[in-house]
Structures are given as C-alpha cells and as structure tokens.
Design a protein around this motif. Sequence first.
Motif, PDB file in Angstrom:
ATOM      1  N   GLY A  73      -3.478  -3.116  19.112  1.00 45.45           N
ATOM      2  CA  GLY A  73      -4.899  -3.422  18.579  1.00 45.45           C
ATOM      3  C   GLY A  73      -4.931  -2.247  17.216  1.00 45.45           C
ATOM      4  O   GLY A  73      -6.101  -2.235  16.706  1.00 45.45           O
ATOM      5  N   SER A  74      -3.927  -1.801  16.948  1.00 45.63           N
ATOM      6  CA  SER A  74      -3.997  -0.889  15.618  1.00 45.63           C
ATOM      7  C   SER A  74      -3.814  -1.598  14.475  1.00 45.63           C
ATOM      8  O   SER A  74      -3.396  -2.806  14.489  1.00 45.63           O
ATOM      9  N   CYS A  75      -4.249  -1.288  13.342  1.00 45.90           N
ATOM     10  CA  CYS A  75      -3.836  -1.644  11.863  1.00 45.90           C
ATOM     11  C   CYS A  75      -3.052  -0.546  11.138  1.00 45.90           C
ATOM     12  O   CYS A  75      -3.716   0.615  10.788  1.00 45.90           O
ATOM     13  N   THR A  76      -1.632  -0.443  11.296  1.00 46.88           N
ATOM     14  CA  THR A  76      -0.914   0.501  10.635  1.00 46.88           C
ATOM     15  C   THR A  76      -0.450  -0.064   9.335  1.00 46.88           C
ATOM     16  O   THR A  76       0.406  -0.924   9.192  1.00 46.88           O
ATOM     17  N   CYS A  77      -0.573   0.988   8.482  1.00 43.03           N
ATOM     18  CA  CYS A  77      -0.048   0.716   7.117  1.00 43.03           C
ATOM     19  C   CYS A  77       1.190   1.584   6.870  1.00 43.03           C
ATOM     20  O   CYS A  77       1.206   2.810   6.889  1.00 43.03           O
ATOM     21  N   ILE A  78       2.273   1.051   6.356  1.00 41.41           N
ATOM     22  CA  ILE A  78       3.545   1.722   6.103  1.00 41.41           C
ATOM     23  C   ILE A  78       3.587   1.878   4.657  1.00 41.41           C
ATOM     24  O   ILE A  78       3.650   1.040   3.958  1.00 41.41           O
ATOM     25  N   ILE A  84      -9.098 -10.818   1.545  1.00 44.64           N
ATOM     26  CA  ILE A  84      -8.023 -10.406   2.245  1.00 44.64           C
ATOM     27  C   ILE A  84      -8.373  -9.285   3.364  1.00 44.64           C
ATOM     28  O   ILE A  84      -8.104  -9.313   4.392  1.00 44.64           O
ATOM     29  N   GLY A  85      -8.887  -8.457   2.760  1.00 41.93           N
ATOM     30  CA  GLY A  85      -9.138  -7.116   3.359  1.00 41.93           C
ATOM     31  C   GLY A  85     -10.333  -7.381   4.599  1.00 41.93           C
ATOM     32  O   GLY A  85     -10.018  -7.096   5.460  1.00 41.93           O
ATOM     33  N   ASP A  86     -11.400  -8.035   4.260  1.00 31.81           N
ATOM     34  CA  ASP A  86     -12.334  -8.474   5.107  1.00 31.81           C
ATOM     35  C   ASP A  86     -11.810  -9.131   6.139  1.00 31.81           C
ATOM     36  O   ASP A  86     -12.093  -8.551   7.389  1.00 31.81           O
ATOM     37  N   VAL A  87     -10.871 -10.144   5.971  1.00 36.12           N
ATOM     38  CA  VAL A  87      -9.891 -10.976   7.098  1.00 36.12           C
ATOM     39  C   VAL A  87      -9.115 -10.082   8.047  1.00 36.12           C
ATOM     40  O   VAL A  87      -9.240 -10.272   9.213  1.00 36.12           O
ATOM     41  N   ILE A  88      -8.412  -9.159   7.466  1.00 36.75           N
ATOM     42  CA  ILE A  88      -7.728  -8.323   8.249  1.00 36.75           C
ATOM     43  C   ILE A  88      -8.600  -7.348   9.154  1.00 36.75           C
ATOM     44  O   ILE A  88      -8.335  -7.158  10.252  1.00 36.75           O
ATOM     45  N   MET A  89      -9.666  -6.778   8.420  1.00 34.16           N
ATOM     46  CA  MET A  89     -10.505  -6.011   9.293  1.00 34.16           C
ATOM     47  C   MET A  89     -11.126  -6.950  10.418  1.00 34.16           C
ATOM     48  O   MET A  89     -11.252  -6.186  11.674  1.00 34.16           O
ATOM     49  N   GLY A 117      -6.883   0.362   7.205  1.00 32.21           N
ATOM     50  CA  GLY A 117      -5.847   0.910   8.133  1.00 32.21           C
ATOM     51  C   GLY A 117      -6.420   1.999   9.034  1.00 32.21           C
ATOM     52  O   GLY A 117      -7.508   2.557   8.807  1.00 32.21           O
ATOM     53  N   SER A 118      -6.062   2.029  10.441  1.00 34.75           N
ATOM     54  CA  SER A 118      -6.450   3.084  11.164  1.00 34.75           C
ATOM     55  C   SER A 118      -5.191   3.827  11.532  1.00 34.75           C
ATOM     56  O   SER A 118      -5.478   5.107  11.753  1.00 34.75           O
ATOM     57  N   GLU A 119      -3.918   3.543  11.128  1.00 34.04           N
ATOM     58  CA  GLU A 119      -2.710   4.622  11.005  1.00 34.04           C
ATOM     59  C   GLU A 119      -2.272   4.489   9.820  1.00 34.04           C
ATOM     60  O   GLU A 119      -2.088   3.246   9.194  1.00 34.04           O
ATOM     61  N   VAL A 144      11.150   7.582   8.155  1.00 36.87           N
ATOM     62  CA  VAL A 144       9.679   7.720   8.532  1.00 36.87           C
ATOM     63  C   VAL A 144       9.382   9.172   8.461  1.00 36.87           C
ATOM     64  O   VAL A 144       9.836  10.053   9.170  1.00 36.87           O
ATOM     65  N   VAL A 145       8.711   9.761   7.383  1.00 38.84           N
ATOM     66  CA  VAL A 145       8.508  11.358   7.279  1.00 38.84           C
ATOM     67  C   VAL A 145       6.906  11.873   7.753  1.00 38.84           C
ATOM     68  O   VAL A 145       6.859  13.048   7.949  1.00 38.84           O
ATOM     69  N   ALA A 146       6.187  11.014   7.977  1.00 40.17           N
ATOM     70  CA  ALA A 146       4.871  11.457   8.426  1.00 40.17           C
ATOM     71  C   ALA A 146       4.162  10.220   9.190  1.00 40.17           C
ATOM     72  O   ALA A 146       4.203   9.103   8.710  1.00 40.17           O
ATOM     73  N   SER A 147       3.523  10.369  10.194  1.00 40.64           N
ATOM     74  CA  SER A 147       2.365   9.417  11.109  1.00 40.64           C
ATOM     75  C   SER A 147       1.448  10.117  11.550  1.00 40.64           C
ATOM     76  O   SER A 147       1.359  11.155  12.082  1.00 40.64           O
ATOM     77  N   ASP A 148       0.314   9.161  11.244  1.00 41.28           N
ATOM     78  CA  ASP A 148      -0.903  10.030  11.822  1.00 41.28           C
ATOM     79  C   ASP A 148      -1.824   8.689  11.657  1.00 41.28           C
ATOM     80  O   ASP A 148      -1.528   7.584  11.327  1.00 41.28           O
ATOM     81  N   SER A 149      -3.153   9.109  12.222  1.00 40.59           N
ATOM     82  CA  SER A 149      -4.059   8.366  11.948  1.00 40.59           C
ATOM     83  C   SER A 149      -4.499   8.489  10.448  1.00 40.59           C
ATOM     84  O   SER A 149      -4.381   9.263   9.828  1.00 40.59           O
ATOM     85  N   MET A 150      -5.418   7.384   9.960  1.00 46.60           N
ATOM     86  CA  MET A 150      -5.598   7.370   8.583  1.00 46.60           C
ATOM     87  C   MET A 150      -6.546   8.502   8.014  1.00 46.60           C
ATOM     88  O   MET A 150      -6.475   9.061   7.107  1.00 46.60           O
ATOM     89  N   ALA A 151      -7.214   9.057   8.972  1.00 47.74           N
ATOM     90  CA  ALA A 151      -8.036  10.054   8.648  1.00 47.74           C
ATOM     91  C   ALA A 151      -7.115  11.414   8.249  1.00 47.74           C
ATOM     92  O   ALA A 151      -7.615  12.314   7.722  1.00 47.74           O
ATOM     93  N   GLY A 152      -5.956  11.346   8.903  1.00 47.14           N
ATOM     94  CA  GLY A 152      -5.174  12.390   8.687  1.00 47.14           C
ATOM     95  C   GLY A 152      -4.203  12.397   7.312  1.00 47.14           C
ATOM     96  O   GLY A 152      -3.215  13.153   7.114  1.00 47.14           O
ATOM     97  N   LEU A 153      -4.467  11.347   6.579  1.00 43.88           N
ATOM     98  CA  LEU A 153      -3.793  11.162   5.246  1.00 43.88           C
ATOM     99  C   LEU A 153      -4.403  12.114   4.328  1.00 43.88           C
ATOM    100  O   LEU A 153      -5.190  11.838   3.515  1.00 43.88           O
ATOM    101  N   SER A 154      -3.597  13.215   4.204  1.00 41.06           N
ATOM    102  CA  SER A 154      -4.251  14.484   3.471  1.00 41.06           C
ATOM    103  C   SER A 154      -3.861  14.258   1.796  1.00 41.06           C
ATOM    104  O   SER A 154      -2.993  13.412   1.460  1.00 41.06           O
TER     105      SER A 154
END
Length: 230
Positions: A27-32, A171-176, A199-201, A210-220
């Motif tokens: 159920g997540s939307c994860t951006c790599i 495309i963004g609207d469709v993905i969301m 994205g949610s993650e 992979v050097v960092a993983s978090d919720s999108m809110a944690g992308l500092s």
Amino acid sequence: MIEIRQLSQRYGGSRILWDVDLKIEQGSCTCIMGRNGVGKTTLLKCLMGLLPIAAGEVLLDGKAIQHVAAHQRARMGLGFVPQGRDIFSTLTVEENLQIGLPCRRDGVKKIPERIFELFPVLAEMLHRRGGDLSGGQQQQLAIGRALVTDPKVLVLDEPNEGIQPNIVSQIGDVIMKLNAEGLTVVLVEQKLGFAKRVGSEFRLMEKGRVVASDSMAGLSDELIRRHLAV
C-alpha cells in the motif's frame, strides 16, 4: 510485500549493486532516488527478473522469486513500466494494451474500461499506431499496458523522463489515485517535487547501496544535499 535481501549484481567485471537490503510495504508509494549511475534502474530490473543477480534474495509476499522468469513475475502481480516506455511502435494502441492480458490472473480477455477512465486519450487513439503518439501519450500507453495485467505492485522507472509538464501532472494524479485505492507503487524518480507529491516513502541510493530509508516527511535538506544535489 517486497523484500530484497543482500542483493548484489554485476555487469561483466563491474559490481553495480552491493548487498542491497530493501523493504516495500503493501500500500505504500516508495520513491527510489539518487544521482545518475547509482544503480536505480539495475535494481528495478533485478526485481522484475530482467537481469540476473549475483547473490541475494528477492521476495514477494514472503516467497522467493529470484529464480522466477520475468513473465512469471508479471503473472504474480508485478507490473513494470520501463525507462523509455518500450511500447511497440508498429502496433496500435489497442494491440499494445492487449499484450498485457495474458498476464492477468483472472483470465479476463478484454481491455478493462478502467484503463480508458484513467487515460481517456488512449480510447480516442485506440486504432492509432503507438509510434504516432506523442511522448506523453506513449508514456500513458506504457502505464496503461502495465495496469492491464491487474498488478499488485506497479513498478515505474522514471515515468516523467522527457514528458511535457501537463502530462507529468496527469501521471502524478493517476499514481496517487491508484495508490489511494490500495495499489502498491515503486518508482525511480529524479524530479524531487514530483517524488514529494506522490510518494509516501523514499529510499536513497549511493554507489550501488541503499543509504537512507524513511517516510517522505523524513527527507531532510541534509539528505537532499548529500545524496541528490548536483
């Protein structure tokens, strides 16, 4: 839902991925994300079975699939939109969409109307050849073809590359919308604004790891400076 454990991959004598560990929650939307050349596309191709792996495991719903053929992974629920779209330019829009039907688990033989609700332009151009479509229309066709398979996970590799801004927004609207309905989404994305919007993650890659993983809110700002800024 998806778990990658200690995955390594080589091109000839060059090692591209180094012991990658990655989890994608249902159920997540994860951006790599990451700079060019860090292994993002290679990672997606390993997930989809389009490249062999040197070591490690790929699990879908707890089942190891690293030795499962790419077409069988599609039948298991992985839908893929590759970088560059890879539509069949001499086939019509309808024929391109029909290619995804054999991968459906429910045996449906007709293109779902849902595809045309999401991308009305495909209904308007159903009998046009894929090569006659604009870049944005081809990208919508590529996403539609993946959705025809009725995937559990939609995997997209830079879906906005070379696409005009109004189509990027669509495309963004469709993905969301799909993600809100419960579809798990994994995408490689270079555009920071788009990634933050859909994205949610996030998962940040650097030099094949992979050097960092978090919720999108944690992308500092510090993570952006260290791993994304050019």
